[in-house]
Design an enzyme around this catalytic site. Structure first.
Site, PDB file in Angstrom:
ATOM      1  N   ASP A 136      23.083 -28.112 -16.797  1.00 48.66           N
ATOM      2  CA  ASP A 136      24.569 -28.328 -16.550  1.00 48.66           C
ATOM      3  C   ASP A 136      24.896 -29.488 -17.271  1.00 48.66           C
ATOM      4  OD1 ASP A 136      27.289 -27.800 -15.745  1.00 48.66           O
ATOM      5  OD2 ASP A 136      26.684 -28.574 -13.732  1.00 48.66           O
ATOM      6  N   SER A 189      22.812 -34.665 -10.859  1.00 50.30           N
ATOM      7  CA  SER A 189      22.086 -33.755 -10.000  1.00 50.30           C
ATOM      8  C   SER A 189      20.821 -34.313  -9.394  1.00 50.30           C
ATOM      9  CB  SER A 189      21.673 -32.258 -10.885  1.00 50.30           C
ATOM     10  OG  SER A 189      21.022 -31.329 -10.089  1.00 50.30           O
ATOM     11  N   HIS A 213      25.788 -32.293  -7.850  1.00 48.38           N
ATOM     12  CA  HIS A 213      25.393 -30.796  -7.390  1.00 48.38           C
ATOM     13  C   HIS A 213      24.978 -30.920  -6.067  1.00 48.38           C
ATOM     14  CE1 HIS A 213      23.987 -29.286 -11.789  1.00 48.38           C
ATOM     15  NE2 HIS A 213      25.290 -29.486 -11.614  1.00 48.38           N
TER      16      HIS A 213
END
Length: 194
Positions: free
Chosen positions: A138, A18, A45
């Site tokens: 996540d 991310s 992401h």
């Protein structure tokens, strides 16, 4: 004298990143051996509302073919496949990928957990999950799923990550088989050649 530690036989590599992930992935993908015998699947992401050029950008320095996933795409060894914006990337079977518009996970679609969990379900102990820098939780459930299926998780050291939140959360939730700097991760990738 101790026998050398035998490298597990991985069948698929799944990678999640991310915040700070573009730079980390540039280094990691550049370190992949040209004769890598398994597919690499990546969730980064991304903003959901615009096309992504990330596969093109990161493919410039990667010795393997790099592309964006399409639904029902065959799972091919020696390739790197990115989740497209606004779709979860899933391992559907030992030979095919799937895209999903299921609800975002921790506000992200694509999200890392669905990829890691689906890979664990299909490939079990044949999964190598790599979790890099990021600013959410996540990946934690996905790392847990991979490890409980007998696969391995290599996590970027939070001290080495641009954003330590994601690797630290996964370590706290699921542990890891190795906690490595990005440089060490890249060295280990070179060892996965045929």
């Amino acid at each position: 004298m101790d026998a050398p530690v035998e490298q597990p036989e991985f069948e698929v590599i799944v990678v999640g990143a991310s915040a700070g992930g573009v730079s980390a992935l540039q280094q990691l993908l550049a370190a992949l051996p040209a004769d890598l015998p398994m597919p690499v699947l990546v969730v980064l992401h991304l903003p959901r509302d615009r096309p992504s050029r990330i596969a093109d950008l990161l493919g410039l320095r990667c010795p393997l073919a790099v592309g964006e996933a399409e639904d029902k795409q065959p799972l091919a060894p020696g390739t790197v496949t990115f989740a497209p914006p606004d779709y979860h990337l899933l391992v559907e079977s030992r030979s095919a990928l799937a895209l999903s518009v299921d609800a975002p996970v921790l506000f992200s679609r694509p999200a890392i957990d669905p990829l890691f969990e689906s890979a664990a379900e299909v490939f079990g102990s044949g999964v190598l999950a790599i979790l890099l820098t990021g600013a959410s939780n996540d990946g934690s459930a996905g790392v847990a799923a991979v490890r409980s299926a007998g696969g391995q998780a290599w996590i970027q050291s939070p001290d080495d990550a641009y954003s330590p939140i994601m690797p630290a959360a996964a370590l706290a939730h699921a542990g890891a088989d190795a906690v490595l700097t990005l440089t060490s991760l890249c060295s280990r990738m070179k060892g996965l050649a045929r």
